[in-house]
Design a protein around this motif. Structure first.
Motif, PDB file in Angstrom:
ATOM      1  N   ALA A  33       0.818  -1.218   0.000  1.00 57.66           N
ATOM      2  CA  ALA A  33       0.000   0.000   0.000  1.00 57.66           C
ATOM      3  C   ALA A  33       0.848   1.263   0.000  1.00 57.66           C
ATOM      4  O   ALA A  33       0.531   2.229  -0.700  1.00 57.66           O
ATOM      5  N   TYR A  36       1.725   2.840  -3.277  1.00 52.65           N
ATOM      6  CA  TYR A  36       0.688   3.630  -3.953  1.00 52.65           C
ATOM      7  C   TYR A  36       0.614   5.040  -3.366  1.00 52.65           C
ATOM      8  O   TYR A  36       0.378   6.003  -4.096  1.00 52.65           O
ATOM      9  N   ASN A  54      -6.503   8.057  -7.930  1.00 54.47           N
ATOM     10  CA  ASN A  54      -6.637   6.612  -8.201  1.00 54.47           C
ATOM     11  C   ASN A  54      -5.597   5.821  -7.428  1.00 54.47           C
ATOM     12  O   ASN A  54      -5.897   4.748  -6.883  1.00 54.47           O
ATOM     13  N   SER A  55      -4.377   6.329  -7.371  1.00 59.02           N
ATOM     14  CA  SER A  55      -3.319   5.646  -6.638  1.00 59.02           C
ATOM     15  C   SER A  55      -3.641   5.600  -5.145  1.00 59.02           C
ATOM     16  O   SER A  55      -3.420   4.585  -4.481  1.00 59.02           O
ATOM     17  N   ARG A  57      -6.629   5.599  -3.823  1.00 56.04           N
ATOM     18  CA  ARG A  57      -7.692   4.599  -3.647  1.00 56.04           C
ATOM     19  C   ARG A  57      -7.130   3.184  -3.658  1.00 56.04           C
ATOM     20  O   ARG A  57      -7.521   2.337  -2.854  1.00 56.04           O
ATOM     21  N   SER A  58      -6.186   2.925  -4.555  1.00 61.23           N
ATOM     22  CA  SER A  58      -5.569   1.591  -4.608  1.00 61.23           C
ATOM     23  C   SER A  58      -4.852   1.281  -3.298  1.00 61.23           C
ATOM     24  O   SER A  58      -4.961   0.170  -2.771  1.00 61.23           O
ATOM     25  N   GLU A  60      -5.522   2.549  -0.350  1.00 65.23           N
ATOM     26  CA  GLU A  60      -6.527   2.375   0.705  1.00 65.23           C
ATOM     27  C   GLU A  60      -7.208   1.018   0.610  1.00 65.23           C
ATOM     28  O   GLU A  60      -7.559   0.432   1.641  1.00 65.23           O
ATOM     29  N   GLU A  61      -7.399   0.516  -0.604  1.00 67.60           N
ATOM     30  CA  GLU A  61      -7.988  -0.820  -0.758  1.00 67.60           C
ATOM     31  C   GLU A  61      -7.075  -1.886  -0.169  1.00 67.60           C
ATOM     32  O   GLU A  61      -7.543  -2.859   0.416  1.00 67.60           O
ATOM     33  N   LEU A  62      -5.779  -1.696  -0.329  1.00 70.96           N
ATOM     34  CA  LEU A  62      -4.819  -2.662   0.205  1.00 70.96           C
ATOM     35  C   LEU A  62      -4.623  -2.512   1.709  1.00 70.96           C
ATOM     36  O   LEU A  62      -4.246  -3.469   2.382  1.00 70.96           O
ATOM     37  N   PRO A  64      -6.990  -1.007   4.384  1.00 70.22           N
ATOM     38  CA  PRO A  64      -8.186  -0.343   4.903  1.00 70.22           C
ATOM     39  C   PRO A  64      -7.872   0.384   6.213  1.00 70.22           C
ATOM     40  O   PRO A  64      -7.138  -0.111   7.059  1.00 70.22           O
TER      41      PRO A  64
END
Length: 190
Positions: A33, A36, A54-55, A57-58, A60-62, A64
């Protein structure tokens, strides 16, 4: 090696090469994470704000719960979106709330509020000692070259690690042709 090289390239002012190395790093480490979030910093500096979001968000997805709020504030500032920058800054936890509000307020129409927010962090000796670079950014947003340079000097004296952003920070680089900025860079070996 690509991650470290990316940071070194950015710190030495080679933004596009830094982005290429960061992207190579992410190709090898797609589940990290932090990669990103660092990528977003470079994209912001390059003016690629949608890609930076976008980066983030990527990342944050990895991870949380990770909060790249200062980067989102920075994106709003670069977009000159005072309302969003202030809104995001006001959601920060203390002690970062005051510092982020001071920087975000500088692009808003309320000059009295901007002055008060900046005075508050300057009078809080902790900020002046630990992160003078952020105060330099606030003065850069005010287009105050003299105070920006004075706070960069304090940044160097305090060994504030944020100094590594100097050559890719779009807020500070508005003074790239100022003789004082050029002299400061030479002084610190850049």
């Amino acid at each position: 090696p690509h991650g470290g090289l990316s940071r070194a390239l950015a710190a030495s002012g080679h933004l596009h090469e830094a982005l290429e190395e960061r992207e190579r790093f992410m190709a090898f480490e797609p589940l990290q994470a932090a990669g990103y979030f660092l990528h977003a910093d470079l994209l912001i500096a390059a003016g690629q704000l949608d890609e930076a979001e976008n980066s983030l968000r990527s990342g944050e997805e990895l991870m949380p719960g990770a909060s790249p709020a200062y980067q989102r504030i920075y994106i709003a500032i670069v977009r000159n979106d005072a309302r969003t920058a202030r809104e995001l800054a006001s959601r920060q936890s203390p002690p970062w709330r005051d510092m982020n509000l001071a920087v975000a307020a500088q692009i808003g129409p309320d000059h009295a509020a901007a002055n008060a927010a900046l005075a508050k962090v300057i009078n809080d000796k902790t900020w002046a000692k630990t992160t003078p670079y952020l105060i330099a950014q606030a003065y850069a947003l005010r287009s105050d070259a003299a105070q920006t340079m004075a706070w960069l000097e304090r940044t160097w004296a305090a060994r504030d690690p944020n100094i590594h952003r100097l050559l890719y920070d779009p807020l500070i680089l508005r003074f790239r042709n100022d003789p004082r900025f050029i002299a400061f860079c030479k002084k610190i070996g850049l």
